[in-house]
Write a protein that holds these residues in place. Structure first.
Motif, PDB file in Angstrom:
ATOM      1  N   GLY A   1      41.505  78.603  41.528  1.00  0.00           N
ATOM      2  CA  GLY A   1      41.357  77.457  40.615  1.00  0.00           C
ATOM      3  C   GLY A   1      42.387  76.381  40.845  1.00  0.00           C
ATOM      4  O   GLY A   1      42.113  75.204  40.670  1.00  0.00           O
TER       5      GLY A   1
ATOM      6  N   ARG B   1      47.271  72.420  47.159  1.00  0.00           N
ATOM      7  CA  ARG B   1      47.001  72.111  45.744  1.00  0.00           C
ATOM      8  C   ARG B   1      45.733  71.294  45.618  1.00  0.00           C
ATOM      9  O   ARG B   1      45.537  70.311  46.322  1.00  0.00           O
ATOM     10  CB  ARG B   1      48.141  71.302  45.154  1.00  0.00           C
ATOM     11  CG  ARG B   1      49.418  72.092  45.081  1.00  0.00           C
ATOM     12  CD  ARG B   1      50.505  71.303  44.432  1.00  0.00           C
ATOM     13  NE  ARG B   1      51.770  72.012  44.653  1.00  0.00           N
ATOM     14  CZ  ARG B   1      52.867  71.735  43.995  1.00  0.00           C
ATOM     15  NH1 ARG B   1      52.878  70.754  43.113  1.00  0.00           N
ATOM     16  NH2 ARG B   1      53.976  72.412  44.210  1.00  0.00           N
ATOM     17  N   GLY B   2      44.910  71.678  44.733  1.00  0.00           N
ATOM     18  CA  GLY B   2      43.686  70.922  44.517  1.00  0.00           C
ATOM     19  C   GLY B   2      42.944  71.558  43.377  1.00  0.00           C
ATOM     20  O   GLY B   2      42.350  72.620  43.512  1.00  0.00           O
ATOM     21  N   TRP B   3      43.087  70.978  42.215  1.00  0.00           N
ATOM     22  CA  TRP B   3      42.369  71.545  41.069  1.00  0.00           C
ATOM     23  C   TRP B   3      41.624  70.426  40.375  1.00  0.00           C
ATOM     24  O   TRP B   3      41.769  69.259  40.687  1.00  0.00           O
ATOM     25  CB  TRP B   3      43.340  72.252  40.122  1.00  0.00           C
ATOM     26  CG  TRP B   3      44.491  71.395  39.667  1.00  0.00           C
ATOM     27  CD1 TRP B   3      44.489  70.505  38.652  1.00  0.00           C
ATOM     28  CD2 TRP B   3      45.799  71.353  40.237  1.00  0.00           C
ATOM     29  NE1 TRP B   3      45.704  69.920  38.544  1.00  0.00           N
ATOM     30  CE2 TRP B   3      46.541  70.418  39.494  1.00  0.00           C
ATOM     31  CE3 TRP B   3      46.417  72.041  41.307  1.00  0.00           C
ATOM     32  CZ2 TRP B   3      47.868  70.125  39.788  1.00  0.00           C
ATOM     33  CZ3 TRP B   3      47.730  71.739  41.579  1.00  0.00           C
ATOM     34  CH2 TRP B   3      48.447  70.790  40.831  1.00  0.00           C
ATOM     35  N   LYS B   4      40.805  70.838  39.461  1.00  0.00           N
ATOM     36  CA  LYS B   4      39.986  69.864  38.754  1.00  0.00           C
ATOM     37  C   LYS B   4      40.868  69.073  37.794  1.00  0.00           C
ATOM     38  O   LYS B   4      41.589  69.633  36.980  1.00  0.00           O
ATOM     39  CB  LYS B   4      38.902  70.596  37.956  1.00  0.00           C
ATOM     40  CG  LYS B   4      37.911  71.341  38.831  1.00  0.00           C
ATOM     41  CD  LYS B   4      36.796  70.411  39.292  1.00  0.00           C
ATOM     42  CE  LYS B   4      35.792  71.149  40.131  1.00  0.00           C
ATOM     43  NZ  LYS B   4      36.338  71.685  41.397  1.00  0.00           N
ATOM     44  N   THR B   5      40.814  67.738  37.905  1.00  0.00           N
ATOM     45  CA  THR B   5      41.541  66.903  36.944  1.00  0.00           C
ATOM     46  C   THR B   5      40.563  65.917  36.338  1.00  0.00           C
ATOM     47  O   THR B   5      39.515  65.651  36.891  1.00  0.00           O
ATOM     48  CB  THR B   5      42.667  66.103  37.612  1.00  0.00           C
ATOM     49  OG1 THR B   5      42.081  65.343  38.660  1.00  0.00           O
ATOM     50  CG2 THR B   5      43.760  66.986  38.134  1.00  0.00           C
ATOM     51  N   ARG B   6      40.998  65.391  35.202  1.00  0.00           N
ATOM     52  CA  ARG B   6      40.220  64.333  34.543  1.00  0.00           C
ATOM     53  C   ARG B   6      40.365  63.099  35.422  1.00  0.00           C
ATOM     54  O   ARG B   6      41.432  62.846  35.979  1.00  0.00           O
ATOM     55  CB  ARG B   6      40.833  64.074  33.163  1.00  0.00           C
ATOM     56  CG  ARG B   6      40.049  63.186  32.271  1.00  0.00           C
ATOM     57  CD  ARG B   6      40.585  63.355  30.849  1.00  0.00           C
ATOM     58  NE  ARG B   6      41.980  62.911  30.748  1.00  0.00           N
ATOM     59  CZ  ARG B   6      42.330  61.687  30.351  1.00  0.00           C
ATOM     60  NH1 ARG B   6      41.422  60.803  30.063  1.00  0.00           N
ATOM     61  NH2 ARG B   6      43.607  61.348  30.260  1.00  0.00           N
ATOM     62  N   SER B   7      39.308  62.348  35.546  1.00  0.00           N
ATOM     63  CA  SER B   7      39.429  61.147  36.370  1.00  0.00           C
ATOM     64  C   SER B   7      40.155  60.059  35.572  1.00  0.00           C
ATOM     65  O   SER B   7      40.336  60.171  34.363  1.00  0.00           O
ATOM     66  CB  SER B   7      38.056  60.674  36.787  1.00  0.00           C
ATOM     67  OG  SER B   7      37.299  60.423  35.635  1.00  0.00           O
TER      68      SER B   7
ATOM     69  N   ASP C   1      42.955  74.731  46.681  1.00  0.00           N
ATOM     70  CA  ASP C   1      41.693  74.193  47.165  1.00  0.00           C
ATOM     71  C   ASP C   1      41.092  75.164  48.182  1.00  0.00           C
ATOM     72  O   ASP C   1      41.648  75.373  49.262  1.00  0.00           O
ATOM     73  CB  ASP C   1      41.980  72.824  47.794  1.00  0.00           C
ATOM     74  CG  ASP C   1      40.705  72.133  48.224  1.00  0.00           C
ATOM     75  OD1 ASP C   1      39.625  72.646  47.891  1.00  0.00           O
ATOM     76  OD2 ASP C   1      40.811  71.087  48.886  1.00  0.00           O
TER      77      ASP C   1
ATOM     78  N   THR D   1      46.447  59.996  33.591  1.00  0.00           N
ATOM     79  CA  THR D   1      45.723  61.242  33.383  1.00  0.00           C
ATOM     80  C   THR D   1      46.746  62.358  33.188  1.00  0.00           C
ATOM     81  O   THR D   1      47.936  62.096  33.051  1.00  0.00           O
ATOM     82  CB  THR D   1      44.850  61.584  34.596  1.00  0.00           C
ATOM     83  OG1 THR D   1      45.713  61.874  35.688  1.00  0.00           O
ATOM     84  CG2 THR D   1      43.949  60.429  34.951  1.00  0.00           C
TER      85      THR D   1
ATOM     86  N   THR E   1      48.689  61.709  40.224  1.00  0.00           N
ATOM     87  CA  THR E   1      47.816  60.561  39.967  1.00  0.00           C
ATOM     88  C   THR E   1      48.602  59.485  39.235  1.00  0.00           C
ATOM     89  O   THR E   1      48.499  58.304  39.537  1.00  0.00           O
ATOM     90  CB  THR E   1      46.619  61.008  39.105  1.00  0.00           C
ATOM     91  OG1 THR E   1      46.154  62.239  39.605  1.00  0.00           O
ATOM     92  CG2 THR E   1      45.516  59.984  39.118  1.00  0.00           C
TER      93      THR E   1
ATOM     94  N   SER F   1      47.477  64.520  35.428  1.00  0.00           N
ATOM     95  CA  SER F   1      48.080  64.906  36.697  1.00  0.00           C
ATOM     96  C   SER F   1      49.218  63.963  37.054  1.00  0.00           C
ATOM     97  O   SER F   1      49.041  62.751  37.110  1.00  0.00           O
ATOM     98  CB  SER F   1      47.012  64.889  37.793  1.00  0.00           C
ATOM     99  OG  SER F   1      47.611  64.666  39.030  1.00  0.00           O
TER     100      SER F   1
END
Lengths: 400, 516
Positions: free
Chosen positions: B55, B134-140, B58, B158, B163, B160
């Motif tokens: 999760g 690292r690569g997880w689902k974030t809010r855009s 990536d 956000t 970002t 992250s």
């Protein structure tokens, strides 16, 4: 006791105990006008208060209306002093009587002849009363005047307030408030004057239009003249108008003058702009006052069936207008110097401003000096504005 | 637990089995930790073990890394090189497209796994490789919920941190813009970045910020609010001395004014220090709309601030103590409205205020679909129905409504909360002691606010102490071509633009100079 606790206790006491005896706006009886008469017994005073009944004075605010249809509630009480009478008012009033919103103090002339020193003292000493309250005398019973429903305003007191406020249109009575009364009373030279309120049957009932003038209305016109605190006489509306030149600024006035070549009809002249100066001279122990009035006049109405052009007409009317104005000014000067022998025109002030040193010599015997002073009135008018009509309406110039 | 501490401190050895066992023991049996064993190099048969968090890492990157290892390592001559050199070659030659590093401490490896990176343990290599995956689902990136503008960028921070820093970096492409990283939280190990522009930032500010951040010893930081409370100057004060914002443009502007920004991972709110009180009344719109529009709306907001703080207390004070100060016609209107109200004015005001706060809070917590029901019921409670029921006077409804509207006109939510709270002591004081109480509490507030400092800057600056040149951006928002200098607090590069840039035929030269 530790410090934080004691601080907390102090704050708690301040908050919990300070609310005692406070009255909120809905616990107050807001006085809108007050009248002073002589009491039934000798030496007593009758105080009448016109109190606004808010629920009826203002409708449609969501609050149920009082349903009495009477926006005011007038009560009177007697007492040996004004304050005692006011305290006695509390016997009838369910709310605390609150004076700060009072618009006008009306004093009966009989009462005023005996002296209004107590009125001046009480109304300027009390913290709840404002110095901007209008003061007037009336030949009628003050309680009657105070209880009269008058004017377009729901609250009669407010109507009278507006009469005073927009007085400059008629300019037939001085705008006298408590502050001026106190100042004139304390002054060494001038004496107080007060506006006069009278009741006139001028209102007409909508339900019975044939009975014209069946409803009494309050009229603001004329002046009461005082020597120190005692009323000694009155001036009518025309004399008051002339008086206003001396005491305050006259914005405008209307004088009807007969047409030069057509005595049956008259033209109305409106004094639009005026410069009024009083110049004192002191020569060989004699005091002279040169009163100069220069006015610019509009011809606001002309009923003249005349062959003359408008310009000629206006020019020919200058002289009779000057005469009328001069007569009026001289009449009020005469009233001050001969009839009442009090300097309500404040001529002493003009003299003091120009001759401060000499003034110190004469000020103590100003009472005697003033009637002896020579007052010369000079009036100059210029009728130059026919307003919107450049030509007469009756172009054919019929004479009859 | 002590066992774990010791394990974390231990270093990796040359023995592959030991290393894998160590990792397994430390990471326990968490189901989200994935272990993948592969064998690379068909001749030498080097066993490799991948550890990563499901999760957070990536999958695609890991798959690619495995594929790369399996295919390309074969081409290296394993018999000559030996497994140690093989792995070194892997790092430098084969996986060059992914960032990779070596660590020898167990603790670092575990932290990398829990941050989303992948740990590769290879046989015959005494260190472990950390593959950045690292690569997880974030809010855009969305429009900020709390600070919306009419004109201006619609981007908001956000959760992250990368970002967020990128959003600021995109606005200031200056090598002097530094982001300094640190981790706070014994268990959360939250990334915290401090941003500032070298050469502009207030001297000593960065050191002070770090000093305060380093003092924090806490298990977890779940939002920047934790940090705000742990580093603020006056912890007991009702005033907010650290500005929090969701807008990257606001942060960029603050950095250019010589301030520093604190980014906290997992929080869309970035902290800006030091803060002046007046900043809460300034909105980003002021700077993007034309200057006189900006100035006008700013003044409206000053009025809103005063109203939302004092309107109910002034009303209570006038009606219960100073009836002579109310104009007569208004006094009659109010008196007629109050004719049927059974409560004293103070009580009435408190009831209405609390009702309103209830409504606001309920509206906030409620699931959105029920929102319309809330507004219908709310308008009954604060409105005509309450008046007709004879519970409150119509004028009080107006006063409370004006106060409510004003409090929403304050751009910063945190500040409008503190103003809302201050309203109550003011109201009680004016309802019990009249003008005296109102003046006393108000003076106390002002005196307190004047004594407050935010990271060395007086809170009420530039009003007190009065700084003439900073007035260009306080009550008024002067045109951009007039704001040549940075605020007083910035040091070093004082001029933000060339002088005389006012557009117009006579001023052409000034405009060209900056182009050179």
């Amino acid at each position: 006791m530790n410090k934080p606790l004691s601080v907390c206790l102090c704050i708690a006491f301040v908050i919990l105990l300070s609310g005692c005896g406070k009255r909120e706006i809905s616990d107050l009886a807001l006085v809108m006008a007050v009248g002073l008469d002589k009491g039934k017994q000798e030496g007593t005073v009758r105080v009448t208060a016109q109190i606004a009944r808010p629920a009826d004075a203002r409708g449609q605010t969501g609050a149920p209306s009082g349903q009495t249809g009477e926006p005011i509630y007038s009560i009177s009480a007697e007492g040996r002093t004004i304050f005692e009478a006011i305290r006695n008012l509390a016997r009838f009033s369910s709310r605390r009587i609150f004076w700060a919103h009072n618009f006008v103090i009306v004093i009966n002339e009989d009462y005023a002849r005996d002296g209004i020193m107590d009125v001046i003292d009480f109304f300027s000493r009390n913290h709840e009363l404002r110095m901007r309250t209008w003061v007037a005398v009336t030949p009628h019973a003050a309680h009657e005047l105070v209880s009269t429903q008058t004017g377009l305003e729901v609250i009669p007191g407010q109507s009278v307030d507006r009469l005073f406020r927009y007085n400059e249109i008629v300019a037939e009575a001085p705008r006298t408030d408590m502050r001026q009364l106190l100042a004139a009373y304390l002054s060494r030279t001038s004496h107080p004057i007060l506006a006069r309120l009278t009741l006139k049957g001028r209102g007409t009932s909508n339900k019975k239009p044939q009975e014209h003038g069946s409803i009494d209305q309050v009229e603001l016109s004329g002046t009461g003249i005082f020597r120190k605190d005692k009323l000694i006489g009155t001036l009518d509306s025309k004399e008051s108008q002339a008086l206003l030149y001396f005491t305050e600024r006259v914005e405008s006035a209307v004088v009807p003058i007969p047409c030069p070549d057509d005595k049956k009809n008259e033209a109305s002249l409106e004094l639009r702009y005026q410069r009024f100066t009083v110049e004192p001279t002191y020569q060989n122990g004699k005091i002279y006052f040169d009163v100069r009035l220069k006015t610019y006049v509009d011809m606001v109405e002309s009923g003249c069936r005349s062959r003359l052009s408008q310009a000629e007409l206006m020019q020919l009317m200058e002289e009779p207008l000057e005469k009328v104005l001069k007569e009026r000014l001289e009449k009020v000067v005469k009233a001050a110097q001969r009839t009442y022998k009090v300097d309500f025109l404040e001529l002493g002030k003009y003299f003091e401003n120009k001759y401060p040193k000499e003034w110190k010599k004469v000020r103590d015997r100003w009472e005697e000096e003033f009637p002896r002073a020579v007052v010369r009135v000079h009036v100059e008018t210029e009728i130059n504005n026919p307003v919107l009509l450049e030509e007469r309406v009756n172009q054919r110039g019929e004479n009859k | 637990m002590k066992n774990l501490e010791a394990l974390l401190q231990s270093e990796f050895t040359i023995d592959y089995e030991d290393n894998v066992a160590l990792m397994e023991e430390v990471l326990g049996k968490s189901c989200d930790i994935v272990k993948r064993e592969v064998i690379i190099h068909e001749k030498v048969d080097i066993p490799c073990c991948f550890f990563f968090t499901d999760g957070l890492a990536d999958d695609k990157q890991i798959d690619k890394a495995i594929r790369d290892l399996q295919y390309h390592v074969t081409h290296l001559d394993g018999t000559v090189l030996g497994s140690y050199d093989l792995i070194r070659n892997v790092q430098t030659h084969l996986l060059s497209d992914a960032s990779i590093s070596q660590v020898d401490c167990c603790e670092a490896a575990v932290e990398a796994i829990l941050s989303g990176d992948t740990v590769i343990i290879a046989d015959g290599f005494e260190k472990v490789l950390i593959l950045s995956s690292r690569g997880w689902k974030t809010r855009s990136v969305e429009e900020p919920m709390t600070e919306s503008v009419i004109r201006g960028p619609r981007e908001g921070f956000t959760e992250s941190i990368r970002t967020n820093t990128a959003l600021v970096r995109r606005r200031i492409r200056d090598p002097l813009l530094h982001f300094r990283a640190m981790k706070i939280g014994k268990r959360s190990k939250t990334d915290v970045n401090v941003a500032f522009i070298d050469g502009i930032v207030k001297p000593g500010l960065v050191d002070e910020v770090f000093q305060r951040l380093e003092r924090i010893k806490i298990d977890a930081i779940l939002d920047s609010g934790y940090i705000e409370e742990l580093i603020e100057d006056v912890p007991l004060s009702p005033f907010v001395t650290i500005q929090s914002t969701e807008r990257p443009d606001k942060v960029a502007a603050a950095l250019l004014e010589g301030r520093a920004a604190i980014f906290v991972d997992n929080s869309p709110f970035v902290l800006i220090v030091p803060t002046y009180f007046w900043q809460y009344i300034q909105a980003s719109d002021d700077y993007y709309s034309r200057y006189w529009v900006g100035t006008f709306f700013r003044m409206i907001r000053y009025i809103a601030f005063l109203l939302s703080l004092t309107a109910p207390s002034v009303y209570v004070m006038l009606l219960s103590f100073h009836q002579e100060m109310v104009p007569t016609p208004l006094a009659l209107t109010i008196a007629s409205g109050r004719e049927v109200v059974p409560f004293p004015v103070l009580m009435e005001a408190l009831i209405m205020e609390i009702t309103f706060e209830l409504m606001r809070e309920a509206g906030l917590r409620m699931p959105r679909p029920i929102g319309s029901a809330m507004s219908i019921v709310g308008s009954l409670v604060i409105g005509q129905a309450a008046v007709q029921a004879g519970l409150v006077s119509p004028f009080m409804v107006i006063v409370i409504s004006i106060t409510a509207i004003s409090s929403f006109a304050i751009p910063n939510y945190a500040a409008s909360f503190s103003i809302r709270m201050l309203r109550f002591p003011l109201m009680i004081a004016s309802g019990t002691l009249g003008l005296l109480g109102f003046a006393a509490v108000f003076m106390l507030l002002v005196i307190h606010a004047m004594s407050v400092r935010s990271f060395g800057e007086p809170y009420f600056s530039p009003a007190t102490p009065f700084r003439p040149s900073d007035q260009k951006d306080m009550v008024f928002r002067m045109p951009w071509w007039m704001m040549d200098k940075r605020p007083h607090m910035a040091k070093g590069d004082m001029y933000r633009q060339t002088e005389n840039q006012r557009p117009g035929p006579d001023h052409d030269q000034g405009g060209h100079e900056s182009d050179e």
